[in-house]
Write an enzyme that holds these catalytic residues in place. Structure first.
Site, PDB file in Angstrom:
ATOM      1  N   LYS A 171      -8.668  47.589 -32.316  1.00 24.31           N
ATOM      2  CA  LYS A 171      -9.347  47.296 -31.046  1.00 24.31           C
ATOM      3  C   LYS A 171      -9.197  45.821 -30.700  1.00 24.31           C
ATOM      4  O   LYS A 171      -8.880  45.461 -29.579  1.00 24.31           O
ATOM      5  CB  LYS A 171     -10.856  47.620 -31.098  1.00 24.31           C
ATOM      6  CG  LYS A 171     -11.277  49.068 -31.036  1.00 24.31           C
ATOM      7  CD  LYS A 171     -10.993  49.770 -29.758  1.00 24.31           C
ATOM      8  CE  LYS A 171      -9.603  50.291 -29.704  1.00 24.31           C
ATOM      9  NZ  LYS A 171      -9.226  51.540 -30.160  1.00 24.31           N
ATOM     10  N   ASN A 193     -25.487  71.156 -13.790  1.00 27.58           N
ATOM     11  CA  ASN A 193     -24.886  70.425 -14.917  1.00 27.58           C
ATOM     12  C   ASN A 193     -25.938  70.341 -16.014  1.00 27.58           C
ATOM     13  O   ASN A 193     -27.118  70.198 -15.718  1.00 27.58           O
ATOM     14  CB  ASN A 193     -24.523  68.988 -14.519  1.00 27.58           C
ATOM     15  CG  ASN A 193     -23.279  68.942 -13.668  1.00 27.58           C
ATOM     16  OD1 ASN A 193     -22.630  69.961 -13.448  1.00 27.58           O
ATOM     17  ND2 ASN A 193     -22.957  67.763 -13.184  1.00 27.58           N
ATOM     18  N   GLY A 194     -25.495  70.352 -17.271  1.00 27.34           N
ATOM     19  CA  GLY A 194     -26.443  70.237 -18.384  1.00 27.34           C
ATOM     20  C   GLY A 194     -26.484  71.537 -19.158  1.00 27.34           C
ATOM     21  O   GLY A 194     -25.528  72.319 -19.142  1.00 27.34           O
ATOM     22  N   HIS A 232      -5.301  41.996 -54.274  1.00 25.75           N
ATOM     23  CA  HIS A 232      -3.912  42.320 -54.638  1.00 25.75           C
ATOM     24  C   HIS A 232      -2.908  41.630 -53.718  1.00 25.75           C
ATOM     25  O   HIS A 232      -1.776  42.061 -53.584  1.00 25.75           O
ATOM     26  CB  HIS A 232      -3.710  43.836 -54.625  1.00 25.75           C
ATOM     27  CG  HIS A 232      -4.595  44.522 -55.615  1.00 25.75           C
ATOM     28  ND1 HIS A 232      -4.429  44.396 -56.976  1.00 25.75           N
ATOM     29  CD2 HIS A 232      -5.706  45.280 -55.449  1.00 25.75           C
ATOM     30  CE1 HIS A 232      -5.377  45.077 -57.606  1.00 25.75           C
ATOM     31  NE2 HIS A 232      -6.168  45.620 -56.696  1.00 25.75           N
ATOM     32  N   CYS A 274     -18.673  68.436 -16.246  1.00 25.68           N
ATOM     33  CA  CYS A 274     -18.978  69.076 -14.965  1.00 25.68           C
ATOM     34  C   CYS A 274     -19.326  68.067 -13.873  1.00 25.68           C
ATOM     35  O   CYS A 274     -19.813  66.977 -14.146  1.00 25.68           O
ATOM     36  CB  CYS A 274     -20.153  70.020 -15.127  1.00 25.68           C
ATOM     37  SG  CYS A 274     -19.909  71.213 -16.431  1.00 25.68           S
ATOM     38  N   GLU A 307      -9.595  50.641 -37.429  1.00 25.58           N
ATOM     39  CA  GLU A 307      -9.831  50.860 -36.002  1.00 25.58           C
ATOM     40  C   GLU A 307     -10.413  49.603 -35.359  1.00 25.58           C
ATOM     41  O   GLU A 307     -10.031  49.220 -34.248  1.00 25.58           O
ATOM     42  CB  GLU A 307     -10.766  52.077 -35.825  1.00 25.58           C
ATOM     43  CG  GLU A 307     -11.189  52.395 -34.405  1.00 25.58           C
ATOM     44  CD  GLU A 307     -10.037  52.652 -33.439  1.00 25.58           C
ATOM     45  OE1 GLU A 307      -8.884  52.777 -33.865  1.00 25.58           O
ATOM     46  OE2 GLU A 307     -10.317  52.688 -32.224  1.00 25.58           O
ATOM     47  N   ARG A 319     -13.439  63.234 -14.561  1.00 27.53           N
ATOM     48  CA  ARG A 319     -14.319  63.606 -15.661  1.00 27.53           C
ATOM     49  C   ARG A 319     -13.753  64.793 -16.462  1.00 27.53           C
ATOM     50  O   ARG A 319     -14.221  65.069 -17.556  1.00 27.53           O
ATOM     51  CB  ARG A 319     -15.696  63.989 -15.108  1.00 27.53           C
ATOM     52  CG  ARG A 319     -16.331  62.860 -14.319  1.00 27.53           C
ATOM     53  CD  ARG A 319     -17.523  63.365 -13.566  1.00 27.53           C
ATOM     54  NE  ARG A 319     -18.546  63.865 -14.462  1.00 27.53           N
ATOM     55  CZ  ARG A 319     -19.429  63.111 -15.085  1.00 27.53           C
ATOM     56  NH1 ARG A 319     -19.422  61.825 -14.888  1.00 27.53           N
ATOM     57  NH2 ARG A 319     -20.322  63.633 -15.875  1.00 27.53           N
ATOM     58  N   GLU A 363      -5.582  44.868 -29.724  1.00 28.50           N
ATOM     59  CA  GLU A 363      -5.132  45.411 -28.442  1.00 28.50           C
ATOM     60  C   GLU A 363      -5.602  44.593 -27.245  1.00 28.50           C
ATOM     61  O   GLU A 363      -4.860  44.407 -26.298  1.00 28.50           O
ATOM     62  CB  GLU A 363      -5.694  46.836 -28.258  1.00 28.50           C
ATOM     63  CG  GLU A 363      -5.033  47.883 -29.095  1.00 28.50           C
ATOM     64  CD  GLU A 363      -5.612  49.255 -28.785  1.00 28.50           C
ATOM     65  OE1 GLU A 363      -6.784  49.500 -29.126  1.00 28.50           O
ATOM     66  OE2 GLU A 363      -4.905  50.069 -28.198  1.00 28.50           O
ATOM     67  N   LYS A 401      -1.519  53.995 -21.626  1.00 28.99           N
ATOM     68  CA  LYS A 401      -2.557  54.925 -22.074  1.00 28.99           C
ATOM     69  C   LYS A 401      -1.962  56.129 -22.790  1.00 28.99           C
ATOM     70  O   LYS A 401      -2.501  56.620 -23.758  1.00 28.99           O
ATOM     71  CB  LYS A 401      -3.407  55.353 -20.867  1.00 28.99           C
ATOM     72  CG  LYS A 401      -4.607  56.202 -21.233  1.00 28.99           C
ATOM     73  CD  LYS A 401      -5.680  55.406 -21.954  1.00 28.99           C
ATOM     74  CE  LYS A 401      -6.768  56.277 -22.530  1.00 28.99           C
ATOM     75  NZ  LYS A 401      -7.472  55.622 -23.644  1.00 28.99           N
ATOM     76  N   TRP A 459     -16.689  72.281 -16.769  1.00 23.06           N
ATOM     77  CA  TRP A 459     -16.006  72.129 -18.069  1.00 23.06           C
ATOM     78  C   TRP A 459     -16.725  73.104 -18.992  1.00 23.06           C
ATOM     79  O   TRP A 459     -17.875  72.905 -19.345  1.00 23.06           O
ATOM     80  CB  TRP A 459     -16.139  70.692 -18.567  1.00 23.06           C
ATOM     81  CG  TRP A 459     -15.427  70.416 -19.862  1.00 23.06           C
ATOM     82  CD1 TRP A 459     -15.470  71.149 -21.009  1.00 23.06           C
ATOM     83  CD2 TRP A 459     -14.558  69.325 -20.158  1.00 23.06           C
ATOM     84  NE1 TRP A 459     -14.694  70.583 -21.982  1.00 23.06           N
ATOM     85  CE2 TRP A 459     -14.129  69.466 -21.493  1.00 23.06           C
ATOM     86  CE3 TRP A 459     -14.103  68.226 -19.418  1.00 23.06           C
ATOM     87  CZ2 TRP A 459     -13.264  68.548 -22.105  1.00 23.06           C
ATOM     88  CZ3 TRP A 459     -13.252  67.325 -20.042  1.00 23.06           C
ATOM     89  CH2 TRP A 459     -12.835  67.491 -21.359  1.00 23.06           C
TER      90      TRP A 459
HETATM   91  C1  F6R Z   1      -5.611  52.667 -29.205  1.00 23.79           C
HETATM   92  C2  F6R Z   1      -5.039  53.868 -28.617  1.00 23.79           C
HETATM   93  C3  F6R Z   1      -3.760  54.371 -29.174  1.00 23.79           C
HETATM   94  C4  F6R Z   1      -3.715  55.906 -29.174  1.00 23.79           C
HETATM   95  C5  F6R Z   1      -2.337  56.408 -29.606  1.00 23.79           C
HETATM   96  C6  F6R Z   1      -2.307  57.912 -29.699  1.00 23.79           C
HETATM   97  O1  F6R Z   1      -6.772  52.255 -28.565  1.00 23.79           O
HETATM   98  O2  F6R Z   1      -5.562  54.433 -27.690  1.00 23.79           O
HETATM   99  O3  F6R Z   1      -3.529  53.874 -30.463  1.00 23.79           O
HETATM  100  O4  F6R Z   1      -4.704  56.364 -30.045  1.00 23.79           O
HETATM  101  O5  F6R Z   1      -1.380  55.969 -28.700  1.00 23.79           O
HETATM  102  O6  F6R Z   1      -2.640  58.478 -28.485  1.00 23.79           O
HETATM  103  P1  F6R Z   1      -3.164  59.962 -28.389  1.00 23.79           P
HETATM  104  O7  F6R Z   1      -4.466  60.023 -29.087  1.00 23.79           O
HETATM  105  O8  F6R Z   1      -3.281  60.252 -26.915  1.00 23.79           O
HETATM  106  O9  F6R Z   1      -2.138  60.828 -29.068  1.00 23.79           O
END
Ligand code: F6R
Length: 604
Positions: free
Chosen positions: A484, A99-100, A503, A2, A480, A27, A487, A599, A75
């Site tokens: 990170k 909000n909240g 192995h 929100c 993960e 947001r 990337e 993204k 939201w």
């Molecule tokens: C890594 C990352 C990507 C997404 C992947 C799937 O930091 O963001 O590996 O996780 O491209 O994206 P979504 O979750 O939007 O389907």
């Protein structure tokens, strides 16, 4: 989530409010509204969906001269995203945006209903405006009534309230949710739940603190603290740069998103945890009728959340669970049976491979569910059911808070199914829920730890690679962590189950091979420790992350002692995110927009 804006002045109020709300769009929201008070008369506009719908509704409205206005993007948490549930909420002569969450709204609502008050919405917010009007009947001034109202509210809030009898005034309060008061050289006063809404409109602001409340009118601002003592107005200059303001003082969106995980996880859990059950407003339990298997499907970070969930589903819900990488699933001619619930996980809801996998599952007649961060995305529209993760828009390309909220939702889902199938005892369920409730405070970034990681990062800028290792759910967390680092640092990193090293991968061990070892106290500590010792014996440089001392470590990152391994999981997640970020910063890389990455991956 929100957003709130407020305005006192003589410019066209509708444009100022909607413009402010637009700055808060990032947001995420599902409905919006504004209320304007001019010459004791209110004008109200609300719309479901995007701001363009609100603009259309308010198209013919124009204001000239002095007015006060409040606006909100919502939201949905309590009640569906409908116009009636959208803010501002109305009493007889007053409007409120909030909000909240008002935790005691049900008691307040019962009290007000017994006095004859009629409620229009399903929200917790509506009690505020009615409670205010109830007190107004016996108070000498509207501000007195506002103060009495605040005394009775429990929970978190940022509130703006306007009343027709004080038509140059906005009453405001902050307790747990952000609220900023700003002013400009033209003598106008504005409010925003983030300073992004105030950039370019104010030259100085006060970041209100919890317990602060007061009123602002055309010529005065009165501010009080939680002890009802009047306090001085300490304005600070406001940056004119929109992008840096949206980062709220952090160097990168990724850093801001790591720091806000505590808040967004509270949003993820909000309204979904009861004492011994998990509740998803969005889910009908018939979704699980006839289901004896779950297939989770996703890409990248979302795949790691899926893999984490597979441990929790089999452990808590005792249901056969498999995990698929979407790009593989699509072309391997999978066998799909109608007793399988097909669950896709996606931050964006638009990833091409995951979307196509979802279409395949639907075509094969499977029941489908999506865990997603973006309402109205392609996957949400397509799946039979959806659960939103409520992470808010994630701007850093390297996913952080989206992953945290996905794991939290999937963990809750494992308990929801466990309840349906009676696979956990009530006391085990209650224990899990207690642990879940603690997660928002566990992921709060400890600045001393962050500083330790910043210093440590300088030792990990070279070498020929990283192994991130762990067992059980700490294996997907290792994957993960490695992703990170890859990337944003462009260093070579692999995640492995720690028992798998001998192995083959252990052949790489030497001092220039860095092992990041996840050693939780409450999940297979001794087994993992032996695996790390094997690497240490082959001279790999070891960085251990654990609440327990480890004498074979070259570097040790000490996490807190917890009661449960999932608490350790979430704390270690934050450590891995910060460590990757600090290594990337030292290497001079673009943390928010790393090379070669997008993204939202909407191509195969
Ligand atoms: C890594 C990352 C990507 C997404 C992947 C799937 O930091 O963001 O590996 O996780 O491209 O994206 P979504 O979750 O939007 O389907």
């Amino acid at each position: 989530m929100c957003g709130i804006v407020g305005y006192i002045g003589s410019k066209p109020v509708k444009e100022i409010l909607i413009d402010g709300l637009r700055e808060l769009e990032y947001r995420g929201y599902d409905s919006a509204g504004i209320a304007v008070l001019q010459n004791h008369q209110f004008s109200l506009f609300k719309a479901v969906g995007k701001l363009i719908n609100l603009e259309e509704k308010a198209q013919s409205y124009e204001s000239t001269g002095f007015s006060v206005g409040i606006g909100h993007t919502r939201w949905a948490t309590h009640g569906k995203p409908t116009e009636l549930n959208a803010h501002p909420h109305v009493g007889q002569n007053s409007y409120v945006v909030h909000n909240g969450i008002i935790e005691n709204y049900q008691e307040l609502k019962a009290m007000l209903t017994s006095k004859g008050v009629q409620f229009l919405s399903q929200t917790d917010t509506e009690v505020i405006v009615h409670l205010f009007e109830y007190h107004l009947k016996t108070s000498p001034t509207p501000f007195d009534a506002f103060t009495k109202t605040l005394e009775e509210l429990e929970g978190a809030y940022a509130i703006l309230l306007v009343n027709a009898s004080a038509d140059n005034t906005i009453f405001f309060a902050k307790h747990g949710s952000p609220m900023i008061l700003g002013r400009n050289r033209e003598g106008e006063t504005l409010f925003g739940s983030s300073d992004a809404a105030l950039i370019g409109k104010c030259n100085e602001v006060i970041y209100l603190e919890d317990g602060h409340y007061g009123f602002a009118s055309s010529d005065t601002v009165a501010l009080f603290d939680s002890k009802n003592v009047s306090i001085a107005l300490n304005f600070t200059p406001l940056s004119e740069n929109k992008l840096s303001a949206q980062k709220e003082g952090f160097r990168f969106f990724m850093e801001k998103e790591i720091y806000e995980q505590s808040t967004v996880l509270s949003d993820t859990l909000m309204g979904r945890l009861h004492d011994e059950t998990v509740y998803f407003e969005e889910l009908d339990s018939s979704l699980f009728t006839g289901i004896s298997e779950i297939k989770l499907c996703a890409c990248g970070t979302s795949y790691h959340a899926a893999l984490t969930a597979s441990y929790l589903f089999e452990r808590h819900s005792r249901i056969k669970t498999s995990v698929e990488i979407a790009s593989e699933f699509r072309y391997r001619e999978p066998l799909l049976t109608p007793d399988t619930l097909f669950v896709v996980i996606s931050q964006s809801g638009e990833t091409a491979d995951t979307l196509e996998s979802l279409k395949m599952a639907k075509k094969a007649g499977l029941k489908t569910l999506v865990i997603c961060n973006v309402d109205n995305s392609s996957m949400v529209r397509l799946a039979d059911a959806s659960i939103l993760t409520r992470a808010g828009i994630e701007k850093g390309v390297a996913s952080t808070k989206a992953f945290a909220t996905q794991v939290a939702v999937l963990w809750m889902l494992s308990l929801f199914i466990a309840h349906e199938r009676s696979t956990l005892t009530p006391s085990d369920l209650a224990h899990q829920i207690k642990i879940l409730r603690s997660i928002p405070s566990i992921v709060k970034v400890d600045v001393t730890l962050h500083e330790q990681l910043r210093r440590l990062s300088k030792r990990y800028l070279h070498g020929h690679g990283f192994f991130f290792i762990g067992r059980d759910v700490f294996f997907p967390l290792a994957l993960e962590g490695a992703l990170k680092l890859k990337e944003i640092s462009y260093l070579h990193a692999e995640g492995y189950p720690s028992g798998e090293m001998k192995h083959g991968p252990i052949a790489l061990a030497d001092p220039e091979l860095f092992t990041i070892a996840l050693l939780p106290q409450h999940k297979l500590y001794d087994k993992t420790k032996s695996n790390v010792e094997e690497l240490s014996a082959r001279d790999s440089t070891i960085c251990s992350i654990s609440p327990l001392d480890f004498d074979k470590a070259d570097d040790h990152i000490r996490t807190h002692m917890h009661d449960d391994y999932m608490q350790e999981f979430f704390e270690m997640m934050v450590v891995l995110q910060l460590l990757s970020m600090e290594i990337a910063v030292r290497l001079g890389n673009d943390v928010d927009m790393p090379r070669n990455l997008a993204k939202s991956v909407t191509v195969e």
